[in-house]
Motif scaffolding. Structure first.
Motif, PDB file in Angstrom:
ATOM      1  N   ILE B 134      10.893 -54.564   6.573  1.00  0.00           N
ATOM      2  CA  ILE B 134      11.670 -53.752   7.508  1.00  0.00           C
ATOM      3  C   ILE B 134      11.012 -52.374   7.609  1.00  0.00           C
ATOM      4  O   ILE B 134      10.253 -51.968   6.731  1.00  0.00           O
ATOM      5  CB  ILE B 134      13.163 -53.607   7.070  1.00  0.00           C
ATOM      6  N   GLU B 138      14.870 -48.874   9.743  1.00  0.00           N
ATOM      7  CA  GLU B 138      15.801 -49.950   9.383  1.00  0.00           C
ATOM      8  C   GLU B 138      16.317 -49.756   7.954  1.00  0.00           C
ATOM      9  O   GLU B 138      17.497 -49.978   7.676  1.00  0.00           O
ATOM     10  CB  GLU B 138      15.115 -51.314   9.518  1.00  0.00           C
ATOM     11  N   GLU B 189      24.337 -56.479  11.435  1.00  0.00           N
ATOM     12  CA  GLU B 189      23.077 -55.720  11.349  1.00  0.00           C
ATOM     13  C   GLU B 189      21.974 -56.502  10.635  1.00  0.00           C
ATOM     14  O   GLU B 189      20.795 -56.196  10.771  1.00  0.00           O
ATOM     15  CB  GLU B 189      23.298 -54.382  10.618  1.00  0.00           C
ATOM     16  N   ARG B 264      11.667 -51.901   0.863  1.00  0.00           N
ATOM     17  CA  ARG B 264      11.504 -52.452   2.219  1.00  0.00           C
ATOM     18  C   ARG B 264      10.836 -53.825   2.234  1.00  0.00           C
ATOM     19  O   ARG B 264      10.383 -54.294   3.253  1.00  0.00           O
ATOM     20  CB  ARG B 264      10.741 -51.474   3.139  1.00  0.00           C
TER      21      ARG B 264
END
Ligand SMILES: [Zn+2]
Lengths: 124, 607
Positions: B134, B138, B189, B264
């Motif tokens: 991501i 994000e 989401e 991430r």
């Protein structure tokens, strides 16, 4: 190891051994320890033992003097009980070996403890 | 004057390091510097050094900083002697990392400790870590969504913030209750993660229906565990936010592989990684830096290996989102070792396996713990005293598995002979029986006890038979007892009960801490994987390994256990199990059976 204990030991768990009794004694260190004399206990325990084997064991250690080869079913003679007491409880093998009468397998006695452990391959 | 004072100080520190740590300082410049009075224990960080070097006008690459845990000295490794010398001359006795504190004294050293470890194992199969899965934006969005500390629905799990979506993950039973779904589902989401996973080649038949948010502050971790097989599907996902972390992976074959899980990134566990490996995070505020290093193998081939370097990196707050697919019914995996749907009983294992297990996890352990064990066992147990007191004068009594002889009483009217396998315990027993008029001891094994048939009026066998690992061997051991008894002779046999609720064994505080039960550890012996019991808690299995913590002795290492912990094998008994075993012996009749202080006990008679 006391001789009363020797009276109960056998190597019959060995593969191919039928009786394994009595085990022959070869002592390199024997000690005499004083144990309180309890005539009642001695007279009660004698019928539970193999007297011939006890006599043989005492004899092989040179402690059979004055010990009758056979016992009558009366154990009131204090002198006899005292002698039996001495041989049963006071004569102790510290170091030596026990030998199976059939296979010749030896069991070491070390620090007063006989080692009857067998390897898996030796067991029936 | 100043120079001489610094010189004196430095010499004092060098002498102290040599004397207490064996570190040899030298006045000839090398590439290595020891910082004598700062280190991990004084709180010096790599950042402070970088800050200092930022102010130094030279273009060398940054030195490596080695700060060993708990030490108040540390090392710097420079790329050249010149840069090392330059740093030394500029900073020795002058640099104050803490403005109010003393300056740092330094010295050259010939070498630095090398605690680098080359990882010998391959990464777990079926484990995929997709870096930069991501974007930063994000990540911020997810952090906003899930990093809410004062959430009332969160439960405090060993200080770790946890929140569930879809279904609540129950830490006690390590599963979910499918009949009570949560109102909050996995937020929308997350939806664009699924398509991205497909782009990475991870095929999802449906989207996950359970999510757990875990928040790890620096210093917090999670014990090594496997996500229980049966309640969840064959894929588990974990999205990392906020901080890199090193996750440890352990296989029951002994393989241990640390993996860097970057912020991430998306971690995907499937197959072997999902079912056959355990994973965990160590509770510390830093992680070692893992390096890929090119090495030349013996055959001349070059390959990359993973190195756990001396270098460390500090952790930040990390939030992980774990996604799972719930399922019901027994697990259908092909990895039986850690599977909760496999019967873990050793009842029917082969004799050679059983005797190997007992050799390693009973006999060898008792030899090692004999001295310590003996100091914790001096009093005979009341029920044993009661039984022994009932033995008539003139009787021959055998104590099989006599240990240190604590059950051999000071009676002068019976013959007591103790039999025991452990040499260490027997030595203790021998000195004990020397104070008893008619008592002696013999080294023997209960399965091949070299004692005459029907020689005993009474036999006691206290806390022994639970160490035999197969049902056949447990029956054989009772059969030996029967062989040695005279007709009408009696035996008292006791074994550990699985049910410990009515004993003092359980520790109250541990019972309520569900997180303890969550992470089951296993140890493997000869292809058998057995659960390792958490001491002072209720037994979860019949066949298990019980840790024995030695004091100050470096003993054998078992994966995942501190060096001084030994594992003893136990088969803990169900109600009636001991009675049923006795009933399998033709000449034995059970007269009485009772539960006492966490033990099942029988008194039986030879007929
Ligand atoms: Zn499974």
């Amino acid at each position: 190891m006391k001789l009363i204990t020797h009276n109960m030991l056998t190597s019959k768990c060995l593969k191919g051994v039928l009786q394994g009794y009595p085990l022959a004694i070869n002592a390199t260190d024997v000690k005499i320890t004083e144990v309180d004399f309890n005539p009642e206990f001695v007279s009660r325990i004698i019928p539970k033992l193999d007297w011939n084997v006890l006599w043989g064991a005492a004899d092989s250690l040179g402690h059979s003097e004055g010990l009758p080869k056979t016992v009558e079913p009366k154990y009131e003679d204090q002198e006899f009980l005292k002698k039996a007491h001495h041989v049963l409880l006071e004569v102790e093998i510290e170091e030596g070996t026990l030998t199976c009468p059939e296979s010749g397998r030896q069991f070491p006695i070390s620090k007063g403890i006989p080692n009857m452990l067998l390897t898996e391959a030796e067991v029936q | 004057m100043e120079v001489r004072k610094a010189d004196r100080k430095q010499k004092k520190f060098a002498a102290r390091l040599k004397c207490s740590k064996g570190i040899v300082c030298t006045s000839i410049p090398t590439k290595f510097i020891v910082l004598c009075n700062v280190g991990q224990a004084t709180g010096l960080s790599k950042e402070a050094i970088h800050l200092l070097l930022g102010e130094v006008p030279h273009n060398d690459t940054l030195p490596k900083y080695i700060a060993e845990k708990g030490e108040s000295h540390s090392y710097l490794i420079f790329s050249s002697i010149q840069s090392c010398e330059k740093f030394y001359n500029m900073n020795n006795g002058k640099w104050k990392p803490d403005v109010k504190g003393p300056p740092v004294y330094m010295s050259y050293v010939e070498n630095v400790p090398n605690s680098e470890i080359v990882c010998q194992y391959k990464d777990p199969q079926g484990l995929h870590i997709f870096s930069n899965f991501i974007s930063n934006d994000e990540e911020s969005l997810f952090l906003q969504l899930f990093d809410s500390e004062d959430d009332v629905n969160s439960s405090n799990l060993k200080n770790r913030y946890v929140k569930h979506y879809g279904y609540e993950f129950r830490y006690g039973s390590n599963d979910v209750d499918l009949t009570s779904p949560l109102e909050e589902k996995i937020p929308k989401e997350c939806d664009n993660l699924w398509a991205r996973l497909r782009d990475c080649g991870i095929n999802l038949e449906r989207i996950p229906d359970q999510m757990t948010v875990n928040k790890y502050l620096p210093g917090q971790g999670i014990p090594t565990h496997v996500d229980k097989h049966s309640p969840f599907g064959d894929t588990i996902l974990s999205l990392s936010l906020g901080s890199d972390v090193v996750m440890d992976w352990k296989h029951h074959s002994g393989q241990h592989v640390p993996m860097l899980v970057p912020a991430r990134s998306m971690l995907v566990m499937t197959g072997e990684a999902r079912y056959d490996w355990q994973h965990g995070i160590q509770p510390r505020s830093w992680d070692p830096v893992l390096e890929q290093r090119l090495v030349t193998a013996e055959n001349g081939e070059e390959k990359y290996v993973k190195v756990i370097s001396n270098d460390t990196r500090s952790r930040d707050v990390r939030i992980s989102l774990t996604f799972r697919w719930t399922r019901s019914g027994p697990c259908e995996c092909n990895y039986k070792t850690l599977c909760d749907s496999v019967d873990k009983s050793t009842d029917n294992i082969e004799d050679s396996l059983a005797s190997n297990l007992e050799e390693l996890h009973v006999h060898q352990v008792y030899e090692k713990i004999a001295g310590h064990f003996s100091t914790t066992r001096h009093k005979p147990w009341p029920k044993v005293v009661e039984f022994m007191a009932s033995v008539p004068p003139g009787a021959v009594v055998l104590d099989l598995g006599c240990g240190n002889g604590k059950n051999i009483l000071k009676r002068n009217d019976i013959l007591q002979i103790g039999g025991e396998r452990s040499w260490g315990l027997l030595s203790e027993c021998k000195s004990h029986v020397q104070r008893v008029p008619a008592a002696d001891c013999v080294r023997l094994d209960l399965l091949q006890a070299g004692l005459r048939d029907e020689c005993a009026d009474a036999v006691i066998c206290i806390a022994v038979i639970h160490h035999f690992s197969s049902k056949v061997r447990r029956i054989e051991s009772i059969s030996t007892i029967s062989r040695l008894l005279r007709p009408e002779g009696k035996a008292l046999i006791t074994v550990w009960a699985k049910d410990q609720t009515k004993s003092n064994y359980l520790c109250k505080s541990k019972q309520t801490d569900d997180s303890v039960k969550n992470d089951e550890i296993h140890a493997t012996v000869g292809g058998l994987s057995l659960p390792v019991h958490e001491n002072r808690t209720q037994f979860q299995h019949n066949d298990l390994l019980v840790p024995w913590k030695l004091r100050n002795i470096k003993e054998n290492k078992i994966a995942g256990q501190p060096e001084s912990t030994l594992l003893r094998y136990y088969h803990v008994f169900e109600e009636n199990e001991l009675v049923n075993l006795c009933n399998e012996i033709p000449n034995l009749r059970v007269e009485k059976s009772f539960y006492e202080e966490g033990n099942w006990c029988v008194i039986c008679k030879k007929i």
